[in-house]
Motif scaffolding. Structure first.
Motif, PDB file in Angstrom:
ATOM      1  N   MET A   1       0.816  -1.217   0.000  1.00  0.00           N
ATOM      2  CA  MET A   1       0.000   0.000   0.000  1.00  0.00           C
ATOM      3  C   MET A   1       0.850   1.268   0.000  1.00  0.00           C
ATOM      4  N   LEU A   2       1.918   1.254   0.766  1.00  0.00           N
ATOM      5  CA  LEU A   2       2.749   2.445   0.920  1.00  0.00           C
ATOM      6  C   LEU A   2       3.957   2.463   0.000  1.00  0.00           C
ATOM      7  N   GLY A   3       4.417   1.286  -0.378  1.00  0.00           N
ATOM      8  CA  GLY A   3       5.713   1.160  -1.039  1.00  0.00           C
ATOM      9  C   GLY A   3       6.749   0.822   0.023  1.00  0.00           C
ATOM     10  N   GLN A   4       7.700  -0.013  -0.335  1.00  0.00           N
ATOM     11  CA  GLN A   4       8.674  -0.472   0.661  1.00  0.00           C
ATOM     12  C   GLN A   4       9.511   0.664   1.224  1.00  0.00           C
ATOM     13  N   GLU A   5       9.877   1.617   0.381  1.00  0.00           N
ATOM     14  CA  GLU A   5      10.713   2.720   0.853  1.00  0.00           C
ATOM     15  C   GLU A   5       9.993   3.553   1.913  1.00  0.00           C
TER      16      GLU A   5
ATOM     17  N   GLY B   1       8.857   4.789   7.661  1.00  0.00           N
ATOM     18  CA  GLY B   1       7.911   4.839   8.770  1.00  0.00           C
ATOM     19  C   GLY B   1       8.344   3.972   9.946  1.00  0.00           C
ATOM     20  N   LEU B   2       9.019   2.860   9.638  1.00  0.00           N
ATOM     21  CA  LEU B   2       9.517   1.980  10.695  1.00  0.00           C
ATOM     22  C   LEU B   2      10.840   2.457  11.263  1.00  0.00           C
ATOM     23  N   GLY B   3      11.453   3.430  10.588  1.00  0.00           N
ATOM     24  CA  GLY B   3      12.746   3.929  11.046  1.00  0.00           C
ATOM     25  C   GLY B   3      13.883   2.953  10.755  1.00  0.00           C
TER      26      GLY B   3
ATOM     27  N   ARG C   1      16.714  -2.601   3.321  1.00  0.00           N
ATOM     28  CA  ARG C   1      17.273  -3.948   3.479  1.00  0.00           C
ATOM     29  C   ARG C   1      16.729  -4.619   4.745  1.00  0.00           C
ATOM     30  N   SER C   2      16.639  -3.863   5.823  1.00  0.00           N
ATOM     31  CA  SER C   2      16.102  -4.415   7.070  1.00  0.00           C
ATOM     32  C   SER C   2      14.637  -4.791   6.913  1.00  0.00           C
TER      33      SER C   2
END
Length: 91
Positions: free
Chosen positions: A32-36, A41-43, A47-48
């Motif tokens: 929905m958001l895109g991985q980037e 958002g997760l900080g 890669r993580s």
């Protein structure tokens, strides 16, 4: 002190849980958001995030909360923009 674990100097991390439901929820948020944007958002780095999505690392409660907040922020921006478009269309 006998029996004490040696100190490694690393910060203690919250436990993570490898769960299909958690991984699927995070994967849906990434779609929905895109991985980037989700990683931001997760900080964490992209890669993580990929390691979380492939079950190499678990998904913590904090990860789920941060993903929900990122989705909510995007949803709010989308709703605001939709309202502007309706106003411009005279609705």
């Amino acid at each position: 002190m006998m029996g004490a674990a040696p100190r490694t100097g690393k910060a203690v991390q919250a436990p993570t849980i490898v769960s299909v439901i958690r991984m699927t929820g995070l994967a849906t948020a990434a779609e929905m958001l895109g991985q980037e944007q989700l990683a931001e958002g997760l900080g964490i780095k992209d890669r993580s995030l990929r390691t979380k999505l492939t079950a190499t690392r678990g998904v913590s409660d904090q990860d789920l909360i941060a993903a929900a907040l990122a989705l909510e922020a995007t949803a709010a921006r989308m709703l605001e923009h939709a309202g502007k478009l309706r106003t411009e269309a005279g609705l």
